[in-house]
Design a protein around this motif. Structure first.
Motif, PDB file in Angstrom:
ATOM      1  N   GLY A 135     -10.699 -13.728  15.394  1.00 10.74           N
ATOM      2  CA  GLY A 135     -10.732 -13.276  16.776  1.00 10.74           C
ATOM      3  C   GLY A 135      -9.421 -12.615  17.190  1.00 10.74           C
ATOM      4  O   GLY A 135      -9.416 -11.624  17.932  1.00 10.74           O
ATOM      5  N   GLY A 136      -8.328 -13.159  16.719  1.00 11.77           N
ATOM      6  CA  GLY A 136      -7.021 -12.581  17.039  1.00 11.77           C
ATOM      7  C   GLY A 136      -6.898 -11.165  16.515  1.00 11.77           C
ATOM      8  O   GLY A 136      -6.461 -10.256  17.243  1.00 11.77           O
ATOM      9  N   PHE A 137      -7.288 -10.978  15.273  1.00  7.34           N
ATOM     10  CA  PHE A 137      -7.247  -9.626  14.705  1.00  7.34           C
ATOM     11  C   PHE A 137      -8.151  -8.689  15.502  1.00  7.34           C
ATOM     12  O   PHE A 137      -7.768  -7.577  15.852  1.00  7.34           O
ATOM     13  CB  PHE A 137      -7.713  -9.651  13.237  1.00  7.34           C
ATOM     14  CG  PHE A 137      -6.678 -10.179  12.279  1.00  7.34           C
ATOM     15  CD1 PHE A 137      -5.390  -9.649  12.250  1.00  7.34           C
ATOM     16  CD2 PHE A 137      -6.987 -11.196  11.380  1.00  7.34           C
ATOM     17  CE1 PHE A 137      -4.441 -10.129  11.357  1.00  7.34           C
ATOM     18  CE2 PHE A 137      -6.035 -11.678  10.486  1.00  7.34           C
ATOM     19  CZ  PHE A 137      -4.768 -11.149  10.478  1.00  7.34           C
ATOM     20  N   ARG A 138      -9.338  -9.171  15.774  1.00  7.75           N
ATOM     21  CA  ARG A 138     -10.316  -8.316  16.450  1.00  7.75           C
ATOM     22  C   ARG A 138      -9.806  -7.899  17.824  1.00  7.75           C
ATOM     23  O   ARG A 138      -9.883  -6.733  18.205  1.00  7.75           O
ATOM     24  CB  ARG A 138     -11.650  -9.052  16.569  1.00  7.75           C
ATOM     25  CG  ARG A 138     -12.819  -8.144  16.897  1.00  7.75           C
ATOM     26  CD  ARG A 138     -14.073  -8.958  17.099  1.00  7.75           C
ATOM     27  NE  ARG A 138     -13.829 -10.056  18.010  1.00  7.75           N
ATOM     28  CZ  ARG A 138     -14.273 -11.300  17.849  1.00  7.75           C
ATOM     29  NH1 ARG A 138     -15.004 -11.596  16.807  1.00  7.75           N
ATOM     30  NH2 ARG A 138     -13.995 -12.225  18.736  1.00  7.75           N
ATOM     31  N   GLN A 139      -9.274  -8.874  18.526  1.00  7.37           N
ATOM     32  CA  GLN A 139      -8.783  -8.576  19.875  1.00  7.37           C
ATOM     33  C   GLN A 139      -7.691  -7.504  19.837  1.00  7.37           C
ATOM     34  O   GLN A 139      -7.679  -6.579  20.646  1.00  7.37           O
ATOM     35  CB  GLN A 139      -8.247  -9.856  20.512  1.00  7.37           C
ATOM     36  CG  GLN A 139      -7.839  -9.682  21.962  1.00  7.37           C
ATOM     37  CD  GLN A 139      -9.011  -9.167  22.794  1.00  7.37           C
ATOM     38  OE1 GLN A 139     -10.111  -9.708  22.737  1.00  7.37           O
ATOM     39  NE2 GLN A 139      -8.787  -8.080  23.543  1.00  7.37           N
ATOM     40  N   ALA A 140      -6.792  -7.668  18.870  1.00  5.94           N
ATOM     41  CA  ALA A 140      -5.698  -6.692  18.766  1.00  5.94           C
ATOM     42  C   ALA A 140      -6.247  -5.291  18.529  1.00  5.94           C
ATOM     43  O   ALA A 140      -5.730  -4.297  19.065  1.00  5.94           O
ATOM     44  CB  ALA A 140      -4.755  -7.098  17.639  1.00  5.94           C
ATOM     45  N   LEU A 141      -7.292  -5.202  17.747  1.00  3.10           N
ATOM     46  CA  LEU A 141      -7.885  -3.890  17.470  1.00  3.10           C
ATOM     47  C   LEU A 141      -8.603  -3.342  18.691  1.00  3.10           C
ATOM     48  O   LEU A 141      -8.518  -2.151  18.994  1.00  3.10           O
ATOM     49  CB  LEU A 141      -8.847  -4.003  16.278  1.00  3.10           C
ATOM     50  CG  LEU A 141      -8.160  -4.291  14.932  1.00  3.10           C
ATOM     51  CD1 LEU A 141      -9.188  -4.624  13.860  1.00  3.10           C
ATOM     52  CD2 LEU A 141      -7.313  -3.095  14.511  1.00  3.10           C
ATOM     53  N   VAL A 142      -9.320  -4.229  19.365  1.00  2.00           N
ATOM     54  CA  VAL A 142     -10.010  -3.801  20.584  1.00  2.00           C
ATOM     55  C   VAL A 142      -8.991  -3.289  21.596  1.00  2.00           C
ATOM     56  O   VAL A 142      -9.209  -2.277  22.263  1.00  2.00           O
ATOM     57  CB  VAL A 142     -10.829  -4.965  21.177  1.00  2.00           C
ATOM     58  CG1 VAL A 142     -11.284  -4.636  22.593  1.00  2.00           C
ATOM     59  CG2 VAL A 142     -12.034  -5.274  20.293  1.00  2.00           C
ATOM     60  N   ASP A 143      -7.868  -3.988  21.682  1.00  2.00           N
ATOM     61  CA  ASP A 143      -6.805  -3.541  22.588  1.00  2.00           C
ATOM     62  C   ASP A 143      -6.337  -2.131  22.248  1.00  2.00           C
ATOM     63  O   ASP A 143      -5.801  -1.424  23.090  1.00  2.00           O
ATOM     64  CB  ASP A 143      -5.589  -4.483  22.497  1.00  2.00           C
ATOM     65  CG  ASP A 143      -5.862  -5.800  23.201  1.00  2.00           C
ATOM     66  OD1 ASP A 143      -6.944  -5.943  23.811  1.00  2.00           O
ATOM     67  OD2 ASP A 143      -5.000  -6.695  23.133  1.00  2.00           O
TER      68      ASP A 143
END
Lengths: 192, 192
Positions: A135-143
């Motif tokens: 989730g952390g990785f994904r969020q950073a990418l979404v950002d």
DNA sequence: AGAGTTAGGAACCAATTGGTACAAAACACA
DNA sequence: TGTGTTTTGTACCAATTGGTTCCTAACTCT
């Protein structure tokens, strides 16, 4: 009301976590565990139920401390753009690993392979932690403006690159390989 | 000249390898080992020196069988272009893992984290195997016309992606993640 | 058939495993 | 100062650990 305990459960648990992290569940004998925690059997079994409970607590602690910290870093806008944060995390791992070869690796990763420990309860915890990292990785990418689907797929690729790097670190091979791995992570971060 | 042994050392070693592969060194008790190998103590200590020796032999066996097979596949022109071979390898792992979650993972990867076993001797073997795998990836890329330096760097990225996927497999998370990981490997294979 | 040689298996071993029981020690409060 | 409560450390536990010994069984070769 009564005799106060002479040790700090928090620092004892910290020591326990590091030991399990280092050598795994089975390999950490009760004797080693006690000497690491600097308490004796009496206190151990009174304060914590048994070895397995301590192991589970150690996993929780890793989740609360290390995983939470990592996820927070990945989601912290003040640490740069999303991809910069991700790259920063890998850089940190690579450095920490390159410095002298941390040889500890990632407790989460080690425990996933360990298997010996904690039955289904541990496995659930491990999956939760992995999900959080993902989730952390994904969020950073979404950002960074990635499409949700792309972010999800890339996050999983990054997750496996992360674990892989950690495995190499444990084997003492990361010093020379970390740099190249880092370069490859950049490729995973490219926009299609 | 004398009484012939009643068991086949080769099949016994195969069983031993699978057990160590599955549960690691420490977690595989002598009793389990004997029952897996289907021999008794007498034969065990006569034929193989001790538990540690069997572990080392199991590593050798994995190297001879699995790693060699993998490296051969990566270098086999009849299996397609270099990058196709690499992708094929990951696909194979992903499928094997997705089918039911192999839960065995990669012995090499598991042993790297295990650490408990075999002291420095085991570590050397593990590094050799890792190097062979790395060489396999690199060769496949060179076959596809990659520059030597690029091939080397990419090979290391692929190596860590490979181990990472294997870790996820062990944790029972690969079924849903394998597909996405595979897609990300493709990105590692792109020409700059 | 007998001699020589090796495998197999059970009995045995000390050391260590994780865990329990319990008495002595150390405190808080009255 | 005493009483009640909790921690601490030691002694103890059965079970298991990896490993050795040694006798018997099984085979080959002469």
């Amino acid at each position: 009301m009564a005799r106060p305990r002479e040790f700090d459960p928090d620092v004892a648990m910290e020591k326990a976590m590091v030991l399990f992290w280092d050598v795994g569940y089975e390999e950490a004998s009760l004797a080693e565990l006690l000497s690491a925690m600097e308490i004796t059997k009496g206190s151990f079994y009174k304060a914590f139920r048994d070895k397995q409970s301590v192991y589970l607590l150690a996993l929780d602690r890793y989740n609360d401390r290390v995983i939470s910290g990592t996820v927070a870093f990945l989601g912290d806008p003040s640490a740069g753009a999303g991809r910069e944060r991700i790259l920063g995390l890998f850089k940190k791992v690579a450095d920490e690993v390159r410095a002298n070869g941390d040889r500890l690796g990632c407790f989460l990763c080690n425990a996933m392979i360990d298997r010996a420990a904690g039955g289904g309860e541990a496995e659930k915890k491990l999956q939760v932690m992995t999900r959080r990292l993902e989730g952390g990785f994904r969020q950073a990418l979404v950002d960074d403006g990635f499409e949700e689907a792309d972010a999800r797929a890339s996050a999983r690729g990054l997750l496996s690159a992360y674990f892989g790097l950690r495995v190499l670190g444990r084997a003492g091979l990361s010093r020379e390989m970390a740099g190249d791995c880092l370069g490859q992570v950049e490729r995973l971060l490219r926009r299609d």
